[in-house]
Enzyme design. Structure first.
Site, PDB file in Angstrom:
ATOM      1  N   CYS A 143     -15.712  -6.857  10.051  1.00 21.09           N
ATOM      2  CA  CYS A 143     -16.875  -7.137   9.517  1.00 21.09           C
ATOM      3  C   CYS A 143     -18.286  -6.471  10.635  1.00 21.09           C
ATOM      4  O   CYS A 143     -19.118  -5.838  10.333  1.00 21.09           O
ATOM      5  CB  CYS A 143     -17.300  -8.264   9.085  1.00 21.09           C
ATOM      6  SG  CYS A 143     -16.100  -8.829   7.993  1.00 21.09           S
TER       7      CYS A 143
ATOM      8  N   GLY B 127      -7.487   5.116  -6.002  1.00 20.87           N
ATOM      9  CA  GLY B 127      -7.783   4.113  -4.864  1.00 20.87           C
ATOM     10  C   GLY B 127      -8.573   2.931  -5.235  1.00 20.87           C
ATOM     11  O   GLY B 127      -9.632   2.785  -4.901  1.00 20.87           O
TER      12      GLY B 127
ATOM     13  N   ASN C 127      -1.612   2.376  -4.062  1.00 21.22           N
ATOM     14  CA  ASN C 127      -0.358   2.372  -3.490  1.00 21.22           C
ATOM     15  C   ASN C 127       0.023   1.037  -3.008  1.00 21.22           C
ATOM     16  O   ASN C 127       0.899   0.790  -2.215  1.00 21.22           O
ATOM     17  CB  ASN C 127      -0.224   3.494  -2.265  1.00 21.22           C
ATOM     18  CG  ASN C 127      -1.193   3.263  -1.322  1.00 21.22           C
ATOM     19  OD1 ASN C 127      -2.131   2.583  -1.460  1.00 21.22           O
ATOM     20  ND2 ASN C 127      -1.068   4.073  -0.234  1.00 21.22           N
TER      21      ASN C 127
ATOM     22  N   GLN D   4      -2.453  -5.106  -4.912  1.00 16.65           N
ATOM     23  CA  GLN D   4      -3.461  -4.690  -5.664  1.00 16.65           C
ATOM     24  C   GLN D   4      -3.264  -4.546  -7.359  1.00 16.65           C
ATOM     25  O   GLN D   4      -3.835  -5.086  -7.916  1.00 16.65           O
ATOM     26  CB  GLN D   4      -4.167  -3.607  -5.013  1.00 16.65           C
ATOM     27  CG  GLN D   4      -4.714  -3.616  -3.746  1.00 16.65           C
ATOM     28  CD  GLN D   4      -5.283  -2.442  -3.143  1.00 16.65           C
ATOM     29  OE1 GLN D   4      -5.038  -1.357  -3.776  1.00 16.65           O
ATOM     30  NE2 GLN D   4      -5.932  -2.580  -2.074  1.00 16.65           N
TER      31      GLN D   4
ATOM     32  N   SER E   2     -15.824  -2.255  -0.882  1.00 13.74           N
ATOM     33  CA  SER E   2     -16.545  -1.234  -0.514  1.00 13.74           C
ATOM     34  C   SER E   2     -18.095  -1.420  -0.268  1.00 13.74           C
ATOM     35  O   SER E   2     -18.563  -2.615  -0.745  1.00 13.74           O
ATOM     36  CB  SER E   2     -16.366   0.023  -1.067  1.00 13.74           C
ATOM     37  OG  SER E   2     -16.347  -0.083  -2.444  1.00 13.74           O
TER      38      SER E   2
ATOM     39  N   ASP F 157       1.383   6.747  -4.581  1.00 10.12           N
ATOM     40  CA  ASP F 157       0.827   7.364  -3.511  1.00 10.12           C
ATOM     41  C   ASP F 157       0.047   8.683  -4.007  1.00 10.12           C
ATOM     42  O   ASP F 157       0.726   9.611  -4.485  1.00 10.12           O
ATOM     43  CB  ASP F 157       1.922   7.703  -2.334  1.00 10.12           C
ATOM     44  CG  ASP F 157       1.041   8.582  -1.209  1.00 10.12           C
ATOM     45  OD1 ASP F 157      -0.169   8.796  -1.335  1.00 10.12           O
ATOM     46  OD2 ASP F 157       1.794   8.676  -0.262  1.00 10.12           O
ATOM     47  N   ILE F 158      -1.297   8.706  -3.823  1.00 10.53           N
ATOM     48  CA  ILE F 158      -1.973   9.902  -4.428  1.00 10.53           C
ATOM     49  C   ILE F 158      -1.624  11.175  -4.010  1.00 10.53           C
ATOM     50  O   ILE F 158      -1.554  12.212  -4.610  1.00 10.53           O
ATOM     51  CB  ILE F 158      -3.511   9.555  -4.249  1.00 10.53           C
ATOM     52  CG1 ILE F 158      -4.481  10.925  -4.769  1.00 10.53           C
ATOM     53  CG2 ILE F 158      -3.755   9.219  -2.894  1.00 10.53           C
ATOM     54  CD1 ILE F 158      -5.130  10.356  -6.058  1.00 10.53           C
TER      55      ILE F 158
ATOM     56  N   VAL G 266     -13.713   5.878  -5.127  1.00 10.30           N
ATOM     57  CA  VAL G 266     -14.542   4.990  -4.175  1.00 10.30           C
ATOM     58  C   VAL G 266     -13.782   4.718  -2.921  1.00 10.30           C
ATOM     59  O   VAL G 266     -12.804   4.083  -3.064  1.00 10.30           O
ATOM     60  CB  VAL G 266     -15.058   3.822  -4.777  1.00 10.30           C
ATOM     61  CG1 VAL G 266     -15.901   3.124  -3.831  1.00 10.30           C
ATOM     62  CG2 VAL G 266     -15.813   4.344  -6.151  1.00 10.30           C
TER      63      VAL G 266
HETATM   64  C1  LIG Z   1     -11.663   1.354   1.022  1.00  4.69           C
HETATM   65  S1  LIG Z   1     -10.318   0.779  -0.298  1.00  4.69           S
HETATM   66  C2  LIG Z   1     -11.528   1.177  -1.574  1.00  4.69           C
HETATM   67  C3  LIG Z   1     -11.101   0.235  -2.681  1.00  4.69           C
HETATM   68  C4  LIG Z   1     -11.973   0.402  -3.931  1.00  4.69           C
HETATM   69  N1  LIG Z   1     -11.928   1.718  -4.710  1.00  4.69           N
HETATM   70  C5  LIG Z   1     -13.041  -0.498  -3.556  1.00  4.69           C
HETATM   71  O1  LIG Z   1     -14.354   0.321  -3.898  1.00  4.69           O
HETATM   72  O2  LIG Z   1     -13.128  -1.564  -3.762  1.00  4.69           O
HETATM   73  C6  LIG Z   1      -9.336   2.399  -0.390  1.00  4.69           C
HETATM   74  C7  LIG Z   1      -8.274   1.967  -1.620  1.00  4.69           C
HETATM   75  O3  LIG Z   1      -7.538   3.293  -1.304  1.00  4.69           O
HETATM   76  C8  LIG Z   1      -6.102   3.196  -1.500  1.00  4.69           C
HETATM   77  N2  LIG Z   1      -5.329   4.110  -0.999  1.00  4.69           N
HETATM   78  C9  LIG Z   1      -5.523   4.382   0.426  1.00  4.69           C
HETATM   79  N3  LIG Z   1      -4.660   5.469   0.482  1.00  4.69           N
HETATM   80  C10 LIG Z   1      -3.923   5.736  -0.782  1.00  4.69           C
HETATM   81  C11 LIG Z   1      -2.971   6.719  -1.250  1.00  4.69           C
HETATM   82  N4  LIG Z   1      -2.396   7.556  -0.461  1.00  4.69           N
HETATM   83  N5  LIG Z   1      -2.607   6.532  -2.302  1.00  4.69           N
HETATM   84  C12 LIG Z   1      -3.278   5.791  -3.235  1.00  4.69           C
HETATM   85  N6  LIG Z   1      -4.001   4.790  -2.897  1.00  4.69           N
HETATM   86  C13 LIG Z   1      -4.348   4.935  -1.756  1.00  4.69           C
HETATM   87  C14 LIG Z   1      -5.848   1.624  -0.891  1.00  4.69           C
HETATM   88  O4  LIG Z   1      -4.842   1.041  -1.187  1.00  4.69           O
HETATM   89  C15 LIG Z   1      -7.420   1.028  -1.250  1.00  4.69           C
HETATM   90  O5  LIG Z   1      -7.212   0.503  -2.522  1.00  4.69           O
END
Ligand SMILES: C[S@@+](CC[C@H](N)C(=O)[O-])C[C@H]1O[C@@H](n2cnc3c(N)ncnc32)[C@H](O)[C@@H]1O
Length: 362
Positions: free
Chosen positions: A336, A140, A164, A168, A102, A190-191, A206
């Site tokens: 990118c 996440g 999820n 990772q 991010s 899954d959140i 984030v």
């Molecule tokens: C844009 S990435 C950001 C990752 C991390 N926070 C960072 O800043 O590097 C979004 C993250 O949210 C997770 N994610 C998306 N939908 C999700 C869900 N329903 N439940 C759990 N995690 C989720 C993805 O697997 C990913 O790890």
């Protein structure tokens, strides 16, 4: 575009099909791609900016109200398989050393990607007011950049990461072992459906909210995990004024679904979450120029381009053919470039990052 976020299947026009094919095959020079993206962003701004403030707020409120009638998120599986089950060896090449997926914080022109990753992680710790000994939840968590950083910096804290994505989780667990960090736990969940009895002093989120929809339910759920006197810190990308489902504007829009699969994203406005204070209340709010995320994407693209010969065999193994591997490389190039141009638009003063600090409402 569907205002209610329900996907419409609009057949793509011939010129869009041809353009997407050319992009997939890497036949369009970067300068041309950037120019084409800017045209679409210009159209999005024309769509998003209303002629009166009354209409402007009305647009944001309509979206905010409509989301209260949806599921917490939709298309979770599509998103995960396309975006977040990416080979770690590839991310080790494209991202900086913490694998932060991010926005990074470039305080000076000379700041490197590695320095910018750390600067942003430090900024999160400062703004979230983390203290050694706090229990911390990272929702996440991606490749665990923040989880591992917090666990290493605050040795008496316990950090729980939630993702999820299987790859990772495996990576963060392996990295915790390698760094002798016994204060990290990773939950594969899954959140949107996950239930938890524990509460945390600090919850950090984030880059996840953009993939969610019903923020009322999401924040209710998260608020139950905030300990007494605890805080929730959220970073999300945004447009400074308007909010929208990340869906094509019309049948001429080739850009919106170029990178993110249909139905998987919302671009909130900078103040969007101030309208969701049913179970949490805002303690502080900051925005950060889009220049930082634009530069992050630029640095990712440079690394990708400098290492195509190393990445290609990795992607051949993944996809089964050289042709598909090149398509995947071109996809990441597009990813990118899109971020570079979108967050760099109007010197970073349109699309940007927003940080919100909440406490639990009682
Ligand atoms: C844009 S990435 C950001 C990752 C991390 N926070 C960072 O800043 O590097 C979004 C993250 O949210 C997770 N994610 C998306 N939908 C999700 C869900 N329903 N439940 C759990 N995690 C989720 C993805 O697997 C990913 O790890």
């Amino acid at each position: 575009m569907a205002v209610d976020g329900k996907q419409q299947v609009v057949p793509k026009k011939t010129f869009i099909v041809e353009l997407l094919k050319k992009l997939e095959l890497g036949l369009v020079p970067y300068d041309e791609i950037k120019k084409l993206i800017r045209i679409e962003l210009q159209r999005r701004l024309q769509w998003g900016y209303k002629s009166t403030h009354e209409e402007q707020i009305d647009q944001v409120m309509k979206l905010a109200h409509s989301l209260r009638h949806t599921n917490i998120a939709t298309e979770v599986d599509t998103l995960d398989s396309q975006m977040y089950e990416v080979p770690i060896d590839f991310l080790k090449i494209m991202n900086g050393s913490t694998l932060k997926g991010s926005c990074c914080y470039f305080q000076h022109d000379s700041t490197t990607l590695d320095e910018a990753e750390i600067a942003m992680l430090d900024l999160y710790c400062e703004r979230a007011q983390i203290k050694d000994g706090h229990s911390v939840l990272d929702l996440g968590c991606g490749q665990g950049a923040l989880t591992l950083y917090v666990a290493q910096k605050y040795k008496n804290s316990r950090v729980t990461a939630v993702t999820n994505s299987v790859s990772q989780k495996e990576y963060i667990e392996e990295e915790s072992r390698r760094r002798n960090l016994s204060n990290v736990e990773v939950l594969l969940a899954d959140i949107t459906t996950h239930k938890m009895a524990d509460t945390y002093d600090r919850i950090l989120v984030v880059g996840l909210f953009e993939h969610m929809k019903n923020y009322e339910l999401l924040l209710r759920k998260i608020s139950e995990w905030i300990a007494k006197d605890g805080l929730l810190f959220v970073e999300h990308i945004c447009h400074k004024t308007f909010a929208y489902h990340y869906e094509p504007l019309d049948e001429d829009d080739w850009f919106t679904e170029y990178v993110f699969p249909a139905g998987t994203m919302i671009i909130p406005s900078a103040s969007f979450f101030l309208y969701f204070q049913d179970d949490v209340s805002v303690v502080n709010h900051w925005t950060l120029s889009g220049k930082h995320f634009s530069r992050t994407n630029e640095e990712w693209l440079k690394r990708l381009d400098a290492n195509v010969e190393v990445i290609k065999p990795m992607f051949v193994t993944l996809t089964g053919s050289e042709e598909e591997a090149m398509k995947l490389i071109n996809y990441w190039r597009g990813f990118c470039l899109s971020g570079m141009v979108m967050f760099g638009y109007n010197k970073g003063e349109e699309w940007m990052a927003s940080h919100v600090l909440f406490k639990k409402s009682y």
